[in-house]
Design a protein around this motif. Structure first.
Motif, PDB file in Angstrom:
ATOM      1  N   PHE A 258       7.172  20.936 108.159  1.00  8.26           N
ATOM      2  CA  PHE A 258       8.537  21.462 107.741  1.00  8.26           C
ATOM      3  C   PHE A 258       9.196  20.640 106.790  1.00  8.26           C
ATOM      4  N   ASP A 259      10.003  21.100 105.921  1.00  9.55           N
ATOM      5  CA  ASP A 259      10.972  20.651 105.047  1.00  9.55           C
ATOM      6  C   ASP A 259      12.102  21.551 104.855  1.00  9.55           C
ATOM      7  N   ASP A 260      13.389  21.068 105.102  1.00  7.55           N
ATOM      8  CA  ASP A 260      14.421  21.999 104.720  1.00  7.55           C
ATOM      9  C   ASP A 260      14.459  22.352 103.464  1.00  7.55           C
ATOM     10  N   LYS A 261      14.385  21.662 102.334  1.00  6.29           N
ATOM     11  CA  LYS A 261      14.448  21.792 100.968  1.00  6.29           C
ATOM     12  C   LYS A 261      13.510  22.737 100.762  1.00  6.29           C
ATOM     13  N   VAL A 262      12.387  22.880 101.040  1.00  6.84           N
ATOM     14  CA  VAL A 262      11.357  23.679 100.785  1.00  6.84           C
ATOM     15  C   VAL A 262      11.623  24.991 101.239  1.00  6.84           C
ATOM     16  N   PHE A 263      12.172  25.147 102.606  1.00  8.88           N
ATOM     17  CA  PHE A 263      12.337  26.473 103.288  1.00  8.88           C
ATOM     18  C   PHE A 263      13.760  27.135 102.421  1.00  8.88           C
ATOM     19  N   VAL A 264      14.465  26.438 102.086  1.00  3.67           N
ATOM     20  CA  VAL A 264      15.620  26.968 101.301  1.00  3.67           C
ATOM     21  C   VAL A 264      15.130  27.537 100.199  1.00  3.67           C
TER      22      VAL A 264
END
Length: 110
Positions: free
Chosen positions: A52-58
């Motif tokens: 999981f990566d926050d930037k990828v999620f956003v």
């Protein structure tokens, strides 16, 4: 993790405040919700897989919503909005069920 908490806070605020949706936006709201759910389940799967990566999620969350709504908007302009909306729902539904199946396999080690 901050993005997921922000999403949770946004959902809770939406349920409490119950904002009015403009009439012109109503046809796109269900598509946007399904696209957002696809991003959320994809993020949960990525979290359980340890990637999981926050930037990828956003970016995934915003782009899924914008692209899905854009496809339906284009379909409305071409006179085939209902068919394209159905196509978007089917594709995103398949992705959601695929992610949920992977999450279930991960949680139950089956």
């Amino acid at each position: 993790m901050i993005a997921a908490l922000g999403l949770l806070v946004g959902v809770v605020l939406g349920l409490i405040l119950q904002p009015d949706v403009p009439v012109w936006l109503e046809p796109y709201l269900p598509i946007a919700v399904v696209a957002a759910l696809d991003a959320v389940f994809g993020a949960l799967r990525a979290f359980l897989d340890g990637i999981f990566d926050d930037k990828v999620f956003v970016v995934s969350f915003i782009s899924n919503v914008v692209i899905a709504a854009g496809i339906v908007f284009l379909g409305d302009k071409l006179g085939v909005g209902g068919q394209l909306a159905t196509g978007v729902i089917v594709v995103l539904g398949i992705r959601i069920f695929s992610n949920v199946a992977a999450i279930r396999r991960h949680l139950f080690h089956a």
